[in-house]
Scaffold this active site. Structure first.
Site, short mmCIF file in Angstrom:
data_model
loop_
_atom_site.label_atom_id
_atom_site.label_comp_id
_atom_site.label_asym_id
_atom_site.label_seq_id
_atom_site.Cartn_x
_atom_site.Cartn_y
_atom_site.Cartn_z
N SER A 154 12.04 108.60 52.08
CA SER A 154 13.32 109.23 51.81
C SER A 154 13.86 109.94 53.06
O SER A 154 13.92 109.36 54.13
CB SER A 154 13.16 110.19 50.62
OG SER A 154 14.41 110.54 50.10
N ASP A 363 14.64 101.08 43.49
CA ASP A 363 15.25 102.31 43.98
C ASP A 363 16.77 102.19 43.92
O ASP A 363 17.33 101.11 44.15
CB ASP A 363 14.80 102.55 45.42
CG ASP A 363 15.18 103.94 45.94
OD1 ASP A 363 15.65 104.77 45.14
OD2 ASP A 363 14.97 104.18 47.14
N HIS A 423 11.74 104.51 44.27
CA HIS A 423 11.87 105.28 45.51
C HIS A 423 10.50 105.68 46.07
O HIS A 423 10.30 105.66 47.27
CB HIS A 423 12.71 106.53 45.21
CG HIS A 423 13.17 107.27 46.42
ND1 HIS A 423 14.04 106.73 47.34
CD2 HIS A 423 12.88 108.52 46.86
CE1 HIS A 423 14.28 107.63 48.29
NE2 HIS A 423 13.58 108.71 48.03
#
Length: 446
Positions: A154, A363, A423
């Site tokens: 991220s 994601d 994610h």
């Protein structure tokens, strides 16, 4: 400071014994600036056939900014234990030495005693990490000749790119003795606008938006792009948040971190949002913090870190609470949030540093389409050769018929498409992530 054996831990009122054969570990603080201290935690690799010094060293960087690698990455994703202190079958210490760092300053157990000492951009984040790594490699010379990889997730990917480039320059200047093996960018916030612009078409293509919803999302995404073009980065962050609101309203609350689940640890509760808004003094930042950072500090993990783990570590100052300054970290980085760092990735590639991009199929917040779009913008002189390649399937065994991922690689650039993962790739597909780790660190062929 080295860890001694820990026989018992008390977790949520229940006594839990740790198994014999604990991993060898150490941890400590580094003063990276005046009144600014960063916490690190190292696990030695556990291999039945090789010494830990013969295996690579991987540093893991969490996102946020303000999410704790020593907490979330360690206990929820790749460390030797989960949040219930049970051994994890897919821990990365099977293949590498694992270094978690709570960064930027104020994240996790890292802290500052000066409200003006929080980082406000990735340049400061990278400079702080150079101080930490210089001390780390100086105090642990056994790792100076070990291939060193930076893995990330991220917003951690944005930081990893900047840190990787800064480290390359420090090594070249002779300031840090280290063998940089590469940088791996997982579901990374490298070019936020490319993610935002792809949200609508992606959701529409999988029947999570109708045509009217698509037009509404796309209109809002275009406003984000216009704000960025005019250099209005704080406004772009505001508009980005509004685009997320529109998506939630049109999709009946899709989970931004895994589109197949509505069980959203990440779905917000109004009372939490209001409370955090008051703490930050800003409704927008409160909403973003609640949606993207608070879930990485959920109650069971917070109880573990502020209870048994704190007692085990023995060096956490009394006034420091794990995650206690996370909202300050997040707020101080707000103006930097939407800025792209594609140029930094280009510099890494041109410097012949190994760069890997990997992304979870499910994601949304950093969807794969958006990642592919910023990759196409690279000015790296060999990007056309990379784009011309066909991908190769990755299976978990020679007899396996199921495809776990796809990948393609050209010289020092690779891309992995990880199937059935959101994610948090290692959390969703632990075995695939471990296999990918071994491939990236050149311990295993496809």
């Amino acid at each position: 400071m080295s860890a001694g054996p820990l026989v018992l831990l008390v977790l949520m009122g229940a006594t839990q014994g740790l198994p014999l054969g604990e991993p060898k570990e150490s941890w400590g603080y580094v003063a990276v600036r005046d009144k600014a201290y960063m916490f690190w935690w190292l696990y030695q690799a556990e291999s039945p056939t090789q010494s830990y010094t013969e295996l690579p060293l991987v540093m893991w960087l969490q996102g946020g900014p303000g999410a704790s690698g020593c907490g979330y990455g360690n206990f929820e994703e790749i460390g030797p234990y989960d949040t219930f202190l049970r051994r994890r079958n897919t821990t990365w210490i099977q293949a590498v030495n694992l270094l978690f760092v709570d960064n930027p300053v104020g994240t996790g157990f890292s802290y500052t005693t000066d409200s003006g000492a929080f980082a406000k951009d990735v340049a400061t984040v990278a400079a702080d990490m150079m101080v930490l790594l210089k001390q780390f490699f100086g105090s642990k010379p056994e790792f100076q000749e070990t291939p060193f990889y930076i893995f990330s997730e991220s917003y951690g990917g944005k930081m990893a790119a900047a840190i990787g480039l800064a480290l390359y320059k420090e090594i070249k200047a002779g300031s840090i003795k280290c063998q940089l093996g590469g940088v791996a960018l997982g579901d990374s916030w490298i070019s936020p606008v490319d993610s935002v612009l792809s949200w609508g078409p992606y959701l529409y293509s999988i029947s999570l938006l109708d045509e009217e919803g698509l037009q509404e999302v796309q209109g809002s995404a275009n406003e984000v792009q216009e704000a960025l073009k005019s250099g209005q980065y704080v406004k772009a962050t505001d508009l980005w948040s509004q685009t997320e609101d529109i998506i939630e309203q049109n999709t009946d609350g899709v989970n931004f971190y895994n589109i197949l689940t509505k069980d959203s640890t990440f779905a917000g509760k109004t009372e939490n949002r209001k409370q955090r808004s008051l703490e930050l003094g800003n409704v927008l930042l409160g909403k973003l913090y609640q949606r993207h950072l608070l879930p990485l500090q959920r109650n069971d993990l917070s109880a573990l870190m502020n209870g048994p783990i704190r007692k085990k570590l023995k060096i956490i100052p009394d006034f420091v609470t794990w995650g206690g300054q996370a909202s300050d970290v997040f707020a101080n980085m707000a103006a930097d949030f939407m800025k792209p760092v594609i140029d930094i990735v280009d510099e890494l590639l041109e410097a012949n540093v190994n760069v890997t991009v990997y992304n979870g199929q499910l994601d949304l917040i950093v969807d794969t389409v958006g990642q592919e779009n910023w990759v196409k913008k690279l000015k790296w002189q060999k990007i056309e050769q990379f784009k011309a390649l066909k991908w190769t399937a990755v299976r978990m065994g020679q007899k396996s018929l199921e495809t776990a991922a796809f990948y393609k690689s050209y010289e020092n650039f690779s891309f992995y498409w990880v199937l059935k993962a959101g994610h948090m790739v290692p959390s969703d597909q632990g075995e695939t992530a471990l296999r990918m780790l071994r491939m990236i660190t050149e311990q295993e062929s496809p």
